[in-house]
Enzyme design. Structure first.
Site, PDB file in Angstrom:
ATOM      1  N   GLY A  18      48.907  27.437  20.940  1.00 10.63           N
ATOM      2  CA  GLY A  18      49.918  27.961  21.896  1.00 10.63           C
ATOM      3  C   GLY A  18      51.055  28.615  21.401  1.00 10.63           C
ATOM      4  O   GLY A  18      52.065  28.655  21.956  1.00 10.63           O
ATOM      5  N   ILE A  25      57.581  26.641  22.446  1.00  5.69           N
ATOM      6  CA  ILE A  25      57.618  25.269  22.250  1.00  5.69           C
ATOM      7  C   ILE A  25      56.567  24.885  20.925  1.00  5.69           C
ATOM      8  O   ILE A  25      57.017  24.114  20.202  1.00  5.69           O
ATOM      9  CB  ILE A  25      57.343  24.548  23.543  1.00  5.69           C
ATOM     10  CG1 ILE A  25      58.407  24.683  24.411  1.00  5.69           C
ATOM     11  CG2 ILE A  25      56.817  22.991  23.252  1.00  5.69           C
ATOM     12  CD1 ILE A  25      58.078  24.067  25.736  1.00  5.69           C
ATOM     13  N   ILE A  96      49.974  24.930  26.162  1.00  3.98           N
ATOM     14  CA  ILE A  96      49.389  26.200  26.744  1.00  3.98           C
ATOM     15  C   ILE A  96      49.378  26.038  28.159  1.00  3.98           C
ATOM     16  O   ILE A  96      48.911  24.957  28.780  1.00  3.98           O
ATOM     17  CB  ILE A  96      47.808  26.300  26.487  1.00  3.98           C
ATOM     18  CG1 ILE A  96      47.430  26.341  24.819  1.00  3.98           C
ATOM     19  CG2 ILE A  96      46.981  27.386  27.256  1.00  3.98           C
ATOM     20  CD1 ILE A  96      45.965  26.258  24.457  1.00  3.98           C
ATOM     21  N   ALA A  99      49.053  30.936  34.763  1.00  6.94           N
ATOM     22  CA  ALA A  99      48.649  31.045  36.072  1.00  6.94           C
ATOM     23  C   ALA A  99      48.869  32.625  36.508  1.00  6.94           C
ATOM     24  O   ALA A  99      49.757  33.092  35.983  1.00  6.94           O
ATOM     25  CB  ALA A  99      49.548  30.235  37.264  1.00  6.94           C
ATOM     26  N   TYR A 159      58.214  27.204  41.238  1.00  5.31           N
ATOM     27  CA  TYR A 159      57.252  26.936  40.264  1.00  5.31           C
ATOM     28  C   TYR A 159      55.785  26.856  40.790  1.00  5.31           C
ATOM     29  O   TYR A 159      54.674  26.685  40.051  1.00  5.31           O
ATOM     30  CB  TYR A 159      57.452  25.214  39.861  1.00  5.31           C
ATOM     31  CG  TYR A 159      57.078  24.824  38.292  1.00  5.31           C
ATOM     32  CD1 TYR A 159      57.207  25.754  37.274  1.00  5.31           C
ATOM     33  CD2 TYR A 159      56.211  23.798  38.507  1.00  5.31           C
ATOM     34  CE1 TYR A 159      56.569  25.301  36.060  1.00  5.31           C
ATOM     35  CE2 TYR A 159      55.524  23.386  37.179  1.00  5.31           C
ATOM     36  CZ  TYR A 159      55.751  24.122  36.181  1.00  5.31           C
ATOM     37  OH  TYR A 159      55.302  23.786  34.965  1.00  5.31           O
ATOM     38  N   LYS A 166      50.369  20.785  36.863  1.00  2.00           N
ATOM     39  CA  LYS A 166      51.042  20.118  35.895  1.00  2.00           C
ATOM     40  C   LYS A 166      50.728  18.342  36.310  1.00  2.00           C
ATOM     41  O   LYS A 166      50.850  17.655  35.555  1.00  2.00           O
ATOM     42  CB  LYS A 166      52.431  20.266  35.655  1.00  2.00           C
ATOM     43  CG  LYS A 166      52.656  21.688  34.924  1.00  2.00           C
ATOM     44  CD  LYS A 166      51.929  21.684  33.312  1.00  2.00           C
ATOM     45  CE  LYS A 166      52.546  22.655  32.661  1.00  2.00           C
ATOM     46  NZ  LYS A 166      51.995  22.995  31.406  1.00  2.00           N
ATOM     47  N   THR A 197      61.802  30.380  26.977  1.00  7.36           N
ATOM     48  CA  THR A 197      60.568  30.998  26.363  1.00  7.36           C
ATOM     49  C   THR A 197      59.852  31.977  26.922  1.00  7.36           C
ATOM     50  O   THR A 197      60.399  32.407  28.343  1.00  7.36           O
ATOM     51  CB  THR A 197      59.548  29.623  26.047  1.00  7.36           C
ATOM     52  OG1 THR A 197      58.891  29.443  27.544  1.00  7.36           O
ATOM     53  CG2 THR A 197      60.178  28.744  25.419  1.00  7.36           C
ATOM     54  N   ALA A 199      56.699  32.253  28.081  1.00  3.83           N
ATOM     55  CA  ALA A 199      56.020  31.792  29.155  1.00  3.83           C
ATOM     56  C   ALA A 199      57.072  31.576  30.369  1.00  3.83           C
ATOM     57  O   ALA A 199      56.704  31.741  31.465  1.00  3.83           O
ATOM     58  CB  ALA A 199      55.388  30.474  28.696  1.00  3.83           C
TER      59      ALA A 199
END
Length: 258
Positions: A18, A25, A96, A99, A159, A166, A197, A199
């Protein structure tokens, strides 16, 4: 009797998935593990992404391999090649998550079946598949780490579909810990607070989320990549040998007051 220093990773061999760029991260985890003496193989999502991840690999003098976890043969090839280059595996970091934008930004109630399934496959089930492939290369035990977020336990605004995904990932960690524990393989989820980040930039109003975390966290700040990396390094080291199956927050205490 040989006594090893619990916070050294000298002699440890790790695969970190990732790496997007130097601010990801996965990059923070790689730098911390390398700094403590671990040998590493890194991966990014594709050949196209290698130009952004390459500076991290160059800095750490670590091989960098592309791997799209949606392609089963690519994941198999990555693990096989990493284990061959390192002579086995002692730890793996899975950083990783993905969506489709339309499902991430919309209501969970309205999420598409295809989008939900892709998010679950990439962000959650890939960790189980990765563990299955790595298990034969961890004859003397090892550690598997994945990344979660507070949205797994609470309904965090914006989110979206990643919350349920998650949540499933954290449950997966517990089941994997039970199944792999007899082989000496420990499994954890880390739950970092919001940090800037690539992501995270895909989340709506992410700047507001970071400001709120900074204002409300007991430490009155955000955590850093170095701090996240240091926790990952601790968890895969001998100092955490008695721990498994946990979701461990590193968010300046934000989760206790939110």
């Amino acid at each position: 009797m040989t006594i090893s220093f619990p916070f050294s990773l000298a002699g440890k061999r790790g695969l970190i998935l990732g790496v997007a760029n130097e601010h990801s991260i996965a990059a923070g985890c790689a730098r911390a593990a390398h700094g403590l003496g671990a040998q590493l193989v890194l991966s990014c999502v594709s050949d196209k992404a290698m130009q952004y991840a390459a500076p991290v690999a160059l800095e750490l003098q670590a091989p960098l391999l592309p791997c799209d976890v949606e392609q089963e043969f690519e994941l198999e090839q990555l693990v096989r090649e990493a284990a061959a280059q390192l002579g086995g595996l002692d730890f793996v970091v899975h950083s990783i998550a993905w969506a489709p934008a339309e499902d991430l930004h919309g209501r969970v109630t309205d999420s598409s079946s295809s989008g939900f399934l892709r998010a679950m496959n990439i962000s959650c089930h890939s960790f189980a598949r990765l563990a299955r492939l790595c298990e034969p290369h961890m004859a003397d035990g090892g550690s598997l780490i994945t990344m979660s977020y507070l949205g797994a336990a609470e309904a965090v605004a914006n989110y979206g579909v990643m919350g349920p995904v998650k949540s499933a990932l954290e449950s997966l960690v517990r089941y994997m810990a039970v199944e792999l524990g007899p082989k000496g393989i420990r499994v954890h989820a880390m739950s970092p607070g919001p940090i800037p980040t690539r992501a995270a930039s895909g989340l709506a109003e992410f700047d507001s989320l970071m400001r709120h975390a900074e204002e409300k966290a007991p430490l009155r700040r955000l955590v850093t990549l170095d701090e996240i990396g240091n926790l990952a390094a601790f968890l895969v080291g001998d100092g955490a040998a008695g721990m498994t199956g946990q979701t461990i927050y590193i968010d300046a205490g934000y989760h206790i007051v939110n």
